[in-house]
Design an enzyme around this catalytic site. Structure first.
Site, PDB file in Angstrom:
ATOM      1  N   THR A  47      29.712 -21.522  49.800  1.00  0.00           N
ATOM      2  CA  THR A  47      28.774 -22.620  49.544  1.00  0.00           C
ATOM      3  C   THR A  47      27.657 -22.161  48.615  1.00  0.00           C
ATOM      4  O   THR A  47      27.247 -21.004  48.658  1.00  0.00           O
ATOM      5  CB  THR A  47      28.170 -23.176  50.852  1.00  0.00           C
ATOM      6  N   GLN A  48      27.193 -23.108  47.787  1.00  0.00           N
ATOM      7  CA  GLN A  48      26.045 -22.801  46.924  1.00  0.00           C
ATOM      8  C   GLN A  48      24.732 -22.933  47.696  1.00  0.00           C
ATOM      9  O   GLN A  48      23.661 -22.641  47.156  1.00  0.00           O
ATOM     10  CB  GLN A  48      26.050 -23.684  45.669  1.00  0.00           C
ATOM     11  N   THR A  62      14.031  -1.895  37.681  1.00  0.00           N
ATOM     12  CA  THR A  62      12.601  -2.054  37.421  1.00  0.00           C
ATOM     13  C   THR A  62      11.775  -0.919  37.995  1.00  0.00           C
ATOM     14  O   THR A  62      10.795  -0.476  37.385  1.00  0.00           O
ATOM     15  CB  THR A  62      12.117  -3.401  38.005  1.00  0.00           C
ATOM     16  N   ASP A 104      19.659  -0.934  33.797  1.00  0.00           N
ATOM     17  CA  ASP A 104      19.152  -2.186  34.336  1.00  0.00           C
ATOM     18  C   ASP A 104      20.337  -2.754  35.124  1.00  0.00           C
ATOM     19  O   ASP A 104      21.466  -2.752  34.633  1.00  0.00           O
ATOM     20  CB  ASP A 104      18.774  -3.122  33.173  1.00  0.00           C
ATOM     21  N   SER A 105      20.102  -3.251  36.331  1.00  0.00           N
ATOM     22  CA  SER A 105      21.255  -3.615  37.167  1.00  0.00           C
ATOM     23  C   SER A 105      22.002  -4.837  36.648  1.00  0.00           C
ATOM     24  O   SER A 105      23.105  -5.117  37.111  1.00  0.00           O
ATOM     25  CB  SER A 105      20.845  -3.809  38.619  1.00  0.00           C
ATOM     26  N   SER A 106      21.443  -5.538  35.672  1.00  0.00           N
ATOM     27  CA  SER A 106      22.205  -6.621  35.037  1.00  0.00           C
ATOM     28  C   SER A 106      23.397  -6.048  34.280  1.00  0.00           C
ATOM     29  O   SER A 106      24.329  -6.778  33.936  1.00  0.00           O
ATOM     30  CB  SER A 106      21.319  -7.410  34.073  1.00  0.00           C
ATOM     31  N   THR A 131      16.893  -4.840  41.080  1.00  0.00           N
ATOM     32  CA  THR A 131      17.012  -5.890  42.099  1.00  0.00           C
ATOM     33  C   THR A 131      18.008  -6.977  41.695  1.00  0.00           C
ATOM     34  O   THR A 131      18.562  -7.663  42.551  1.00  0.00           O
ATOM     35  CB  THR A 131      15.644  -6.543  42.385  1.00  0.00           C
ATOM     36  N   ASP A 132      18.239  -7.136  40.372  1.00  0.00           N
ATOM     37  CA  ASP A 132      19.034  -8.287  39.924  1.00  0.00           C
ATOM     38  C   ASP A 132      20.429  -8.325  40.545  1.00  0.00           C
ATOM     39  O   ASP A 132      20.902  -9.377  40.955  1.00  0.00           O
ATOM     40  CB  ASP A 132      19.150  -8.293  38.392  1.00  0.00           C
TER      41      ASP A 132
HETATM   42  N1  ASP Z   1      16.275  -6.322  35.550  1.00  0.00           N
HETATM   43  C1  ASP Z   1      15.900  -5.435  36.629  1.00  0.00           C
HETATM   44  C2  ASP Z   1      17.174  -4.831  37.220  1.00  0.00           C
HETATM   45  O1  ASP Z   1      17.826  -5.459  37.982  1.00  0.00           O
HETATM   46  C3  ASP Z   1      15.130  -6.186  37.663  1.00  0.00           C
HETATM   47  C4  ASP Z   1      14.623  -5.371  38.829  1.00  0.00           C
HETATM   48  O2  ASP Z   1      15.003  -4.246  39.076  1.00  0.00           O
HETATM   49  O3  ASP Z   1      13.759  -5.924  39.562  1.00  0.00           O
HETATM   50  O4  ASP Z   1      17.507  -3.740  36.889  1.00  0.00           O
END
Ligand code: ASP
Length: 362
Positions: free
Chosen positions: A296-297, A12, A64-66, A96-97
């Site tokens: 653990t969850q 992001t 995108d880190s996803s 952040t993901d």
């Molecule tokens: N979808 C973004 C990522 O992880 C979200 C972020 O960076 O906040 O690349």
């Protein structure tokens, strides 16, 4: 004073709105121009920190880190090693993901760190007006250039956290990360409050990446690991009321490439159903060579595998103590990619390698 290498991977922080109206990260050169326009970062210096300089590098493909995969973790580690000698600290700008997974993995891929590696990113793009990106970017560079903390960290919203203890805890707020089972390594305000007793110690010369021979050996290990990644899978399985044995079997056995490790997100202190079919499905996976982790969850606290009759230790799952699921997953992947067999991975998982867990006696 200090030189900081900033590796922009996407996320992001580097996003702009594309013609379809969705956020997508810009290429590296474009992001560097944006970063140079941040108050305090012009000319590759840091205003108020004489002699602190930053240089930016990036990959051709911003992500995108996803979309990050374990091979991308290795690519980050290789890049940092290739410039290790030239810089005093490193910032990895990352979505952040999946940041907590990558930061955990880097702590296992780069044992012997003698300099800070600081992951950061933002919840709102740097190109937007009301954004957390400028503060996170400047803070991460200052921390990487001024705090001699020899480990992989996450810097987010004024807190410096141990990377392999961190989790994304909020999808929207600027306070997006926490390390629920470990205190922050430092907190940034009008002063930088260091929590030095919690930092990892400087590595011995025999393993320190400050030594060129150790870096070459590590590069060879990373090459072997990236080649090995294609040959196995590690899965994460969140337990829930009514989970069926057939679902567990479908996920853990009979897939290709074979599952070699599984992080079970169990209930509470590491518990699961005692339905015999469910337990048989887990036992069959263990017999087939799958290393089961009993995580653990619940976000805070530790797994105590022997505490309840419903504990999963009975089927051979390894208690993860207070290790985050992200760190458990990354550690399994890194150990398995290192070519260890199931017994060796099982033995290594509950032993701290980079401060990722607290062993609880009794
Ligand atoms: N979808 C973004 C990522 O992880 C979200 C972020 O960076 O906040 O690349």
């Amino acid at each position: 004073m200090a030189r900081v290498y900033v590796l922009y991977t996407g996320g992001t922080i580097g996003c702009v709105t594309n013609p379809e109206g969705a956020l997508a990260p810009v290429p590296g050169a474009e992001f560097e121009r944006l970063a140079l326009s941040v108050p305090g970062l012009s000319g590759h210096g840091v205003q108020g920190y004489d002699g602190l300089n930053w240089t930016m590098g990036w990959f051709d493909r911003t992500l995108d880190s996803s979309n990050m995969k374990p091979a991308d973790w290795v690519a980050i580690a290789r890049r940092l090693l290739s410039v290790y000698d030239e810089y005093d600290g490193f910032v990895v700008l990352h979505g952040t993901d999946s940041m907590a997974y990558s930061a955990s993995a880097l702590s296992f891929l780069l044992p012997g760190l003698s300099k800070p590696v600081v992951f950061s990113g933002s919840q709102v793009p740097l190109s937007f007006t009301l954004s957390d990106a400028p503060a996170n970017l400047v803070g991460a560079i200052v921390v990487a250039g001024t705090l001699p903390v020899p480990e992989v960290c996450v810097y987010f919203d004024t807190k410096l956290l141990r990377g392999n203890r961190s989790s994304k805890v909020d999808a929207n707020r600027f306070a997006g990360f926490d390390s629920p089972n470990f205190p922050p390594l430092a907190t940034v305000g009008s002063v930088v409050a260091r929590n030095e007793p919690y930092w990892l110690p400087m590595p011995d010369k025999g393993v320190s990446l400050a030594e060129p021979d150790n870096r070459s050996r590590r590069l060879a290990v990373l090459d072997a690991q990236v080649a090995a990644l294609e040959a196995f899978s590690v899965v994460m399985l969140w337990l829930y009321p009514g989970i069926r044995a057939s679902t567990v079997s479908a996920m853990l056995t009979g897939t290709s490439p074979a599952v070699k490790g599984a992080v079970l997100l169990a209930f509470g202190e590491g518990n699961g159903p005692t339905d015999p079919d469910f337990l048989d499905a887990l036992s069959a996976a263990v017999k087939a060579g799958v290393v089961l982790m009993d995580n653990t969850q619940v976000q805070r606290g530790a797994v105590l595998p022997g505490a309840y009759a419903t504990g999963l230790g009975a089927v051979g799952a390894v208690g993860a103590y207070d290790m985050t699921p992200e760190a458990s997953y990354a550690k399994l992947v890194c150990l398995l990619a290192g070519g260890l067999d199931a017994a060796a991975v099982k033995a290594a998982m509950p032993v701290p390698q980079a401060g990722e867990l607290t062993v609880i006696e009794g």
